[in-house]
Design an enzyme around this catalytic site. Structure first.
Site, PDB file in Angstrom:
ATOM      1  N   MET A 263      16.685  51.063  15.012  1.00  0.00           N
ATOM      2  CA  MET A 263      16.315  50.378  13.775  1.00  0.00           C
ATOM      3  C   MET A 263      16.954  51.103  12.610  1.00  0.00           C
ATOM      4  SD  MET A 263      14.599  47.922  12.319  1.00  0.00           S
ATOM      5  CE  MET A 263      14.609  47.658  10.545  1.00  0.00           C
TER       6      MET A 263
ATOM      7  N   GLY B 277      16.889  48.700  20.608  1.00  0.00           N
ATOM      8  CA  GLY B 277      17.849  49.787  20.788  1.00  0.00           C
ATOM      9  C   GLY B 277      17.656  50.817  19.692  1.00  0.00           C
TER      10      GLY B 277
ATOM     11  N   GLU C 105      24.141  50.934  13.713  1.00  0.00           N
ATOM     12  CA  GLU C 105      23.115  51.281  12.710  1.00  0.00           C
ATOM     13  C   GLU C 105      23.780  51.794  11.429  1.00  0.00           C
ATOM     14  OE1 GLU C 105      20.260  50.152  13.429  1.00  0.00           O
ATOM     15  OE2 GLU C 105      20.859  49.806  15.522  1.00  0.00           O
TER      16      GLU C 105
ATOM     17  N   ASN D 127      16.571  51.914   9.520  1.00  0.00           N
ATOM     18  CA  ASN D 127      15.936  52.417   8.303  1.00  0.00           C
ATOM     19  C   ASN D 127      16.917  53.321   7.566  1.00  0.00           C
ATOM     20  OD1 ASN D 127      13.376  51.454   9.533  1.00  0.00           O
ATOM     21  ND2 ASN D 127      13.746  53.188  10.880  1.00  0.00           N
TER      22      ASN D 127
HETATM   23 ZN   LIG Z   1      21.032  45.848  13.878  1.00  0.00          ZN
END
Ligand SMILES: [Zn+2]
Length: 829
Positions: free
Chosen positions: A261, A259, A294, A263
């Site tokens: 990431m 879905g 996220e 970072n």
């Molecule tokens: Zn996650």
């Protein structure tokens, strides 16, 4: 052949004892053509035992030069992604010059050419052990460093990284040093990007996508930014520490495997989330959940990172719990917990009842290959549900106090489950370790059963968990409707003694869905559900009931036909798009395509078609505003079976609209064409015309899906060759796979079902874990729910040469297959 070398936990512990990585300078050159890029890394690090040795992780296409403290090392010593380093000093400088290969599987540095305009884009996915495909590093979560990144790129490109960056000369980009972060979180996104910039509370915000999606991102930017702002405001209210990085860019990238990431400062999200066609409110809500998930990682995961992959759950369960709690509390998607009940949690329930299940927090994960397989419904959905139980037990204030103490103690460092439990215990005064032993160190779903006036629970593995829930008692009104009479708290201790159930027309344990349990009602209550499910007044309670019906089918306790009768009776009047979407999807895929005996399948399709047509009539004018009509349209398309229905679909395609709306957008056009191809009512001329009219990646994927779905041996063989013997990208492989198997074409596919189990192993080993997932998910012949397929899958699993990803995929599919076979037997009785 992908590099399958893995780092073991023991090696990571030893390397962490030895090294202290301070700074990494990473310089990437993206101007070396379409196959490779340049990667130069300078790592400065300390060593606690001068004279000792270790290894560097690097997976290049060519290793040019490695210099350690002025001493040139032998690059030919590189084996399986490891370069030995010997004779380390107390302070070291290591320079690595390499050429790296772009990937087309979403692992490492992915390169993509947009069919819409021929423009190229690249992005990194360094997660787990793919970072060394981009840059040399000591690649493990607990060797954090400050990264300073510079990039040379074509002059018309934009480059986005973890920290604020700028173009210092044409094509030359430099980024500010990051705080200490783990190597798996280093990210670069580049290409002729379309960008939207904003600012909130002192944080620069960016949204980025491919140029060909510019208009769609612009249309969605206000909603995306609003959710982002609401997320930051909420996290800043509940967390003592502010967002720890200098900017927050969200990059929507092509052919992304997950879905999104997390970072830090450079989140990558699959660019299907830049909506190009009409979507339902559940799809918008799902995107908001991903955005907020996220953001939670900026604290859980990025600021404080797990020490080793056995605490992957620390990242994912927390982010998934927070995503639902914060989305429900702070955004317009107040039904986020219903989405969890109707859809998200089923991932966890399914995973926890398979032979491949594992504790939320495994005691040990031996290596990175094993860690990758734990990236599943347990770590996300079950872990989030377990945390919801923990919050119900501790209270939110104590929970957040413990979490904030945990952040303070480990900011910019690493921590373990034990560290978190200590912080929660100190903040709450409760025995959180005892709770964790029951909930996080065990496997399996408890079942709550109402019988003889009591509610009691049992577990499949004999280890009972404590539950803090509510019970709803519903009564009939004089008009014959149902209403909530009362709702009482229910504390079920782990000793299995149970509690009084109370008496009502419908007694529903877990009616507010605080628990992670299967629910079995007393016979009288189930009778009420059969007649009146749609009349239960609360959406969340109905979600719990639909989920119970679903897992009774999967457990072989409710015949598939009974589930379809619930659908026919209660979905036509249902107002919740969450519930219609989830129940129709289960009814259409598992029930109709796998669990209903083939002879009864036409009747099942006809029943679903009628339900969808009723919904279509009900939503004429499209006034519901949540996308219910869109669900109905998709349902009518997906259930078309006879020539008259095919002719109607052809009329819609020719007119470019469904009568009464909506106008057919690219997604609907390809769905329509797919169904016509499956039924033999359209073919290559229509596919080629559609592709030529709207060139784009989604059209390429739609065409691949349609071609694989044609009821023609030559088309099947072409799809097969591309999938098992070609070099398709991850997305084109998934599209091809999802077109291949069609229950309408059982005879045509018989030979391929046998071949699947012969060719899967070698093909998956050749293409690596991401493609192994495609081949064992969309690529699996799930519709062939027979004993013969079960035996073929079992025989395939006996092959010791299967890769870890292939084995895990097959084990999970075999479990679903056995459930389908059992359900078919039940249907036949
Ligand atoms: Zn996650």
């Amino acid at each position: 052949m992908p590099d399958l070398s893995v780092l073991t936990r023991a090696e990571a512990v030893e390397r962490r004892r030895l090294l202290d990585v301070r700074t990494v300078h990473l310089d990437l050159d993206l101007t070396r053509g379409r196959e490779v890029f340049g990667s130069t890394t300078v790592i400065r690090f300390g060593c606690t035992t001068p004279g000792a040795g270790t290894h560097l992780d690097v997976k290049p296409s060519r290793l040019h030069r490695v210099v350690l403290n002025g001493r040139e090392l032998d690059v030919d010593a590189l084996r399986a992604g490891r370069l030995p380093l010997t004779g380390l000093a107390a302070d070291n400088e290591l320079t690595v010059e390499a050429e790296m290969a772009y990937s087309h599987t979403g692992e490492g540095m992915h390169r993509f050419t947009d069919p819409a305009d021929g423009e190229d884009y690249v992005y990194t996915q360094s997660f787990l052990d793919d970072g060394p495909r981009v840059f040399a590093s000591f690649d493990q979560p607990d060797l954090k460093a400050r990264y300073t990144v510079s990039v040379t790129a074509p002059q018309e490109w934009t480059v986005v990284g973890n920290s604020a960056g700028r173009q210092v000369a044409p094509g030359r980009w430099e980024f500010a040093p990051t705080p200490a972060i783990s190597s798996y979180l280093v990210a670069v996104v580049a290409g002729p990007l379309h960008s939207v910039h904003a600012e909130h509370d002192g944080i620069p915000l960016g949204l980025h996508c491919r140029r060909s999606l510019a208009a769609h991102l612009d249309a969605d930017a206000a909603e995306l930014l609003e959710v982002t702002r609401q997320g930051f405001d909420h996290y800043h209210r509940i967390f003592r520490r502010r967002f720890a990085f200098d900017s927050y860019d969200q990059c929507f990238v092509p052919e992304f495997n997950l879905g999104a990431m997390e970072n830090p400062g450079c989140v990558t999200l699959r660019d299907d989330y830049v909506f190009r066609s009409a979507v339902t409110d559940t799809q918008r809500e799902h995107r908001a959940l991903v955005v907020v998930h996220e953001m939670a990682h900026m604290w859980f995961g990025d600021l404080v990172t797990m020490t080793w992959w056995d605490d992957l759950w620390l990242n994912e369960s927390f982010a998934e719990y927070m995503a639902h709690a914060v989305t429900a509390a702070a955004t317009r998607f107040t039904g986020a917990w219903t989405a969890f009940a109707a859809d998200g949690k089923t991932w966890g329930y399914d995973a926890d009842q398979r032979p491949s299940t594992h504790p939320v927090a495994p005691v040990t994960v031996d290596d990175t290959a094993q860690a990758l397989q734990n990236f599943d419904g347990i770590s996300y959905a079950k872990g989030a549900a377990a945390l919801r139980q923990l919050v119900a037990w501790l209270g939110e204030d104590a929970f957040l106090a413990g979490v904030n103490d945990h952040f303070d103690a480990h900011a910019f460092g690493n921590a373990t489950l034990d560290d978190l439990l200590r912080a929660l215990t100190a903040a709450s005064g409760r025995d959180v370790h005892g709770w964790a032993d029951r909930w996080l160190r065990t496997t399996g779903v408890d079942t709550l059963r109402v019988a003889d006036g009591r509610i009691a629970h049992t577990s499949a593995d004999g280890v009972l968990r404590p539950h803090r829930l509510t019970v709803g008692h519903y009564r009939r009104t004089a008009e014959g409707a149902l209403e909530l009479a009362d709702r009482v708290p229910l504390d079920l201790p782990a000793d299995g003694t149970g509690a009084p159930a109370g008496a009502a027309e419908l007694t529903l344990p877990n009616d507010t869905d605080l628990g992670f349990v299967k629910v079995r009602l007393d016979p009288g209550s189930w009778q009420t559900v059969r007649s009146s499910l749609g009349a239960v007044p609360e959406e969340l309670a109905r979600a719990v009931l639909w989920a119970s019906a679903r897992d009774q089918v999967l457990d072989g306790e409710l015949a598939p036909g009974e589930y379809l009768r619930l659908v026919a009776a209660h979905l036509p009047g249902e107002t919740s798009v969450h519930l219609v979407d989830a129940a129709l999807s289960f009814a259409r895929t598992f029930v109709t395509d796998c669990a209903v005996p083939p002879a009864e399948r036409p009747a099942a399709l006809a029943l679903l078609a009628e339900v969808c047509r009723t919904l279509l009539r009900r939503t004429k004018g499209g006034a519901d505003g949540t996308g219910l009509r869109l669900v109905a349209v998709r349902g009518v398309i997906g259930t078309a079976a006879d020539p008259a229905q095919a002719a109607e679909l052809r009329d819609w395609l020719a007119a470019g609209t469904v009568p009464g709306g909506p106008v057919l957008d690219p997604d609907l056009r390809w769905q329509l064409l797919l169904r016509l191809c499956v039924l033999g009512a359209a073919g290559e001329p229509e596919i080629a015309a559609e592709l030529a009219a709207h060139p784009s990646d989604t059209s390429e994927e739609g065409a691949a899906r349609c071609r694989a779905a044609l009821p023609d041996p030559a088309a099947k063989e072409a799809a097969w060759q591309a999938l098992f013997h070609g070099e398709l990208s991850n997305y084109l492989a998934a599209s091809t796979a999802s077109g291949l198997w069609q229950p309408e074409q059982t005879e045509l596919l018989d030979g391929l079902t046998v071949r699947y189990f012969e060719e899967l192993g070698p093909a998956a080993a050749r293409r690596g874990p991401a493609l192994a997932r495609v081949l064992t998910r969309a690529g699996f012949p799930a519709f062939a729910a027979t004993e013969r397929t079960v035996r073929a899958a079992e025989a395939c699993l006996a092959d010791p040469a299967l890769t870890e990803a292939t084995r895990r995929g097959l084990v999970d599919q075999l479990d679903t297959l056995r459930r389908a076979v059992r359900a078919r037997a039940l249907a036949g009785k």
